[in-house]
Design an enzyme around this catalytic site. Sequence first.
Site, PDB file in Angstrom:
ATOM      1  N   ASN A 209      12.529   1.790   5.781  1.00 58.38           N
ATOM      2  CA  ASN A 209      12.880   2.657   6.913  1.00 58.38           C
ATOM      3  C   ASN A 209      13.880   3.707   6.437  1.00 58.38           C
ATOM      4  O   ASN A 209      14.255   3.734   5.269  1.00 58.38           O
ATOM      5  CB  ASN A 209      13.423   1.826   8.082  1.00 58.38           C
ATOM      6  CG  ASN A 209      14.631   1.022   7.666  1.00 58.38           C
ATOM      7  OD1 ASN A 209      15.663   1.567   7.318  1.00 58.38           O
ATOM      8  ND2 ASN A 209      14.498  -0.300   7.681  1.00 58.38           N
ATOM      9  N   ASP A 305      15.667 -13.130  12.779  1.00 55.26           N
ATOM     10  CA  ASP A 305      16.714 -12.193  13.206  1.00 55.26           C
ATOM     11  C   ASP A 305      18.051 -12.708  12.663  1.00 55.26           C
ATOM     12  O   ASP A 305      18.575 -13.731  13.125  1.00 55.26           O
ATOM     13  CB  ASP A 305      16.732 -12.121  14.740  1.00 55.26           C
ATOM     14  CG  ASP A 305      17.635 -11.008  15.233  1.00 55.26           C
ATOM     15  OD1 ASP A 305      18.751 -10.856  14.705  1.00 55.26           O
ATOM     16  OD2 ASP A 305      17.219 -10.287  16.153  1.00 55.26           O
ATOM     17  N   ILE A 306      18.589 -11.998  11.672  1.00 53.70           N
ATOM     18  CA  ILE A 306      19.800 -12.474  10.991  1.00 53.70           C
ATOM     19  C   ILE A 306      20.962 -12.560  11.981  1.00 53.70           C
ATOM     20  O   ILE A 306      21.644 -13.581  12.089  1.00 53.70           O
ATOM     21  CB  ILE A 306      20.181 -11.525   9.828  1.00 53.70           C
ATOM     22  CG1 ILE A 306      18.984 -11.314   8.890  1.00 53.70           C
ATOM     23  CG2 ILE A 306      21.381 -12.081   9.066  1.00 53.70           C
ATOM     24  CD1 ILE A 306      19.210 -10.259   7.819  1.00 53.70           C
ATOM     25  N   PHE A 322      24.512  -3.642  15.914  1.00 50.75           N
ATOM     26  CA  PHE A 322      24.221  -2.224  16.068  1.00 50.75           C
ATOM     27  C   PHE A 322      22.856  -2.104  16.738  1.00 50.75           C
ATOM     28  O   PHE A 322      21.961  -2.903  16.447  1.00 50.75           O
ATOM     29  CB  PHE A 322      24.187  -1.518  14.701  1.00 50.75           C
ATOM     30  CG  PHE A 322      25.548  -1.051  14.269  1.00 50.75           C
ATOM     31  CD1 PHE A 322      26.539  -1.953  13.958  1.00 50.75           C
ATOM     32  CD2 PHE A 322      25.831   0.312  14.208  1.00 50.75           C
ATOM     33  CE1 PHE A 322      27.803  -1.526  13.578  1.00 50.75           C
ATOM     34  CE2 PHE A 322      27.085   0.754  13.827  1.00 50.75           C
ATOM     35  CZ  PHE A 322      28.075  -0.160  13.517  1.00 50.75           C
ATOM     36  N   LYS A 336      20.318  -5.937  24.624  1.00 50.56           N
ATOM     37  CA  LYS A 336      20.390  -6.466  23.259  1.00 50.56           C
ATOM     38  C   LYS A 336      21.683  -7.265  23.068  1.00 50.56           C
ATOM     39  O   LYS A 336      21.703  -8.342  22.492  1.00 50.56           O
ATOM     40  CB  LYS A 336      20.364  -5.306  22.269  1.00 50.56           C
ATOM     41  CG  LYS A 336      19.372  -5.469  21.170  1.00 50.56           C
ATOM     42  CD  LYS A 336      19.146  -4.194  20.398  1.00 50.56           C
ATOM     43  CE  LYS A 336      17.697  -3.752  20.536  1.00 50.56           C
ATOM     44  NZ  LYS A 336      17.367  -2.585  19.715  1.00 50.56           N
TER      45      LYS A 336
HETATM   46  N1  CTP Z   1      19.050  -7.360  13.069  1.00 49.88           N
HETATM   47  C1  CTP Z   1      19.105  -8.451  12.233  1.00 49.88           C
HETATM   48  N2  CTP Z   1      17.967  -9.039  11.781  1.00 49.88           N
HETATM   49  C2  CTP Z   1      16.757  -8.578  12.140  1.00 49.88           C
HETATM   50  C3  CTP Z   1      16.687  -7.452  13.001  1.00 49.88           C
HETATM   51  C4  CTP Z   1      17.849  -6.876  13.425  1.00 49.88           C
HETATM   52  O1  CTP Z   1      20.212  -8.883  11.899  1.00 49.88           O
HETATM   53  N3  CTP Z   1      15.675  -9.165  11.670  1.00 49.88           N
HETATM   54  C5  CTP Z   1      20.307  -6.771  13.566  1.00 49.88           C
HETATM   55  C6  CTP Z   1      20.581  -5.364  13.117  1.00 49.88           C
HETATM   56  O2  CTP Z   1      21.375  -5.343  11.951  1.00 49.88           O
HETATM   57  C7  CTP Z   1      21.338  -4.778  14.296  1.00 49.88           C
HETATM   58  C8  CTP Z   1      20.704  -5.482  15.470  1.00 49.88           C
HETATM   59  O3  CTP Z   1      20.184  -6.688  14.971  1.00 49.88           O
HETATM   60  O4  CTP Z   1      22.705  -5.137  14.301  1.00 49.88           O
HETATM   61  C9  CTP Z   1      19.575  -4.688  16.055  1.00 49.88           C
HETATM   62  O5  CTP Z   1      18.980  -5.444  17.041  1.00 49.88           O
HETATM   63  P1  CTP Z   1      17.418  -5.489  17.237  1.00 49.88           P
HETATM   64  O6  CTP Z   1      17.160  -5.976  18.610  1.00 49.88           O
HETATM   65  O7  CTP Z   1      16.759  -6.275  16.192  1.00 49.88           O
HETATM   66  O8  CTP Z   1      17.085  -4.035  17.072  1.00 49.88           O
HETATM   67  P2  CTP Z   1      15.739  -3.507  16.705  1.00 49.88           P
HETATM   68  O9  CTP Z   1      15.198  -4.075  15.433  1.00 49.88           O
HETATM   69  O10 CTP Z   1      15.888  -2.045  16.765  1.00 49.88           O
HETATM   70  O11 CTP Z   1      14.932  -4.130  17.928  1.00 49.88           O
HETATM   71  P3  CTP Z   1      13.802  -3.476  18.757  1.00 49.88           P
HETATM   72  O12 CTP Z   1      12.828  -3.083  17.720  1.00 49.88           O
HETATM   73  O13 CTP Z   1      13.371  -4.561  19.647  1.00 49.88           O
HETATM   74  O14 CTP Z   1      14.461  -2.321  19.466  1.00 49.88           O
END
Ligand code: CTP
Length: 394
Positions: A209, A305-306, A322, A336
Amino acid sequence: MHQTHKKILLGITGGIAAYKTAELVRLLIKSGIEVQVVMTQAACQFITPVTMQALSGKPVYMDMWDNSIPNGMPHIELSRAADAIIVAPASADFLAKLVHGRADDLLSTLCLARDCPLVVAPAMNKQMWEAAATQRNIKQLRQDNVTILGPDSGEQACGEVGLGRMLETEALAILVKGFLTPKLLADKKILVTAGATIEKIDPVRGITNFSSGKMGYAIAQVAADMGAKVTLVSGVSPLDQPYGVKIVATESAEAMYQAVMTNIQQQDIFISVAAVADYSVESPSNEKIKKGESSLTLKLKRNKDILADVASLPNPPFCVGFAAESQDLIKNASQKRLSKKLPLLVANLVSESMGTDEATITLLDDTGTHALPRSDKITLAQEILTHLSHMLEK
Ligand code: CTP
């Protein structure tokens, strides 16, 4: 709440170490500090004002009688604007002048007329450093509340080996930045993730990305400057490693997950800035995929999701998330924050923040939303971490 950049007045006196100050200016500016250079006549024998002007992006002052200063009083005008005066290198002669309150050139006058802290980085031959007069002067300067950084020991320009050379540029930059930053996060252990992840399709291709890592690296750097012990788990980013931060390099979302979980114990704070891929390729190919059919379908699987997993640990650290949204910023971000059980979430619009040096962000916590004015990422990192430190106090 808005913080402005720190401004320093960087004095250069006559010494061969003046060449190192050119690099110091570059490092300080890179970390968001505004630098105004003032040189003595002797310094100009070692490095040119043109070099310092090009690096600092500001006119360099040398002369007490410079009529380009609006009020005709450069010693007052320049020192008034500074958060600190740093003299690097500080020659034996200049230290002696400081001790006696001499004011016979612009830099010594500025030091006398200041109402901000003064920091000096001595640099001289080892005999000059060891001389009784210099040692007496150093003692006096300490009593006068002047901060002395160094000197270092090692090989000197004159060929001798011993104490007297100026500290290395990187060490000086860290000490100066540390000096300027309030220690709001003293001894806190913070884990930050930053940058983009990359999911392998085959040995030569991947899905990634547009995250640059700039926000996460700024957070890591500022947290370290605020006294925290910082571990930065970085995905893909072209940025230089922040100073004084332990870095763990990763690429895939799974590798980042493992690196975070390995390091999460004993952390006080987790700040999840990385743009982590939500999906990865179900079965990446071990061999390069050859072109063939007119279309190719990749099957993706959900990644863990970390942030959500860290926030759900039995004794989670203080978690900051974030959210990069392309629409309905506050509504999506609040959902969120609640769904991931985060005390603090930083929301931004993708169009205004991703890959850029500046961003427009809003902080969301239990007390509501706090919109910050558009700023560069170092300033925003300072504001986010200051807000966080106040939340920890409660
Ligand atoms: N994050 C994470 N692990 C993931 C995905 C996201 O730790 N696999 C963390 C990002 O670092 C950020 C936050 O979660 O702090 C973002 O939330 P998220 O809901 O996952 O955002 P998006 O990926 O943008 O979700 P969406 O596509 O549903 O908008």
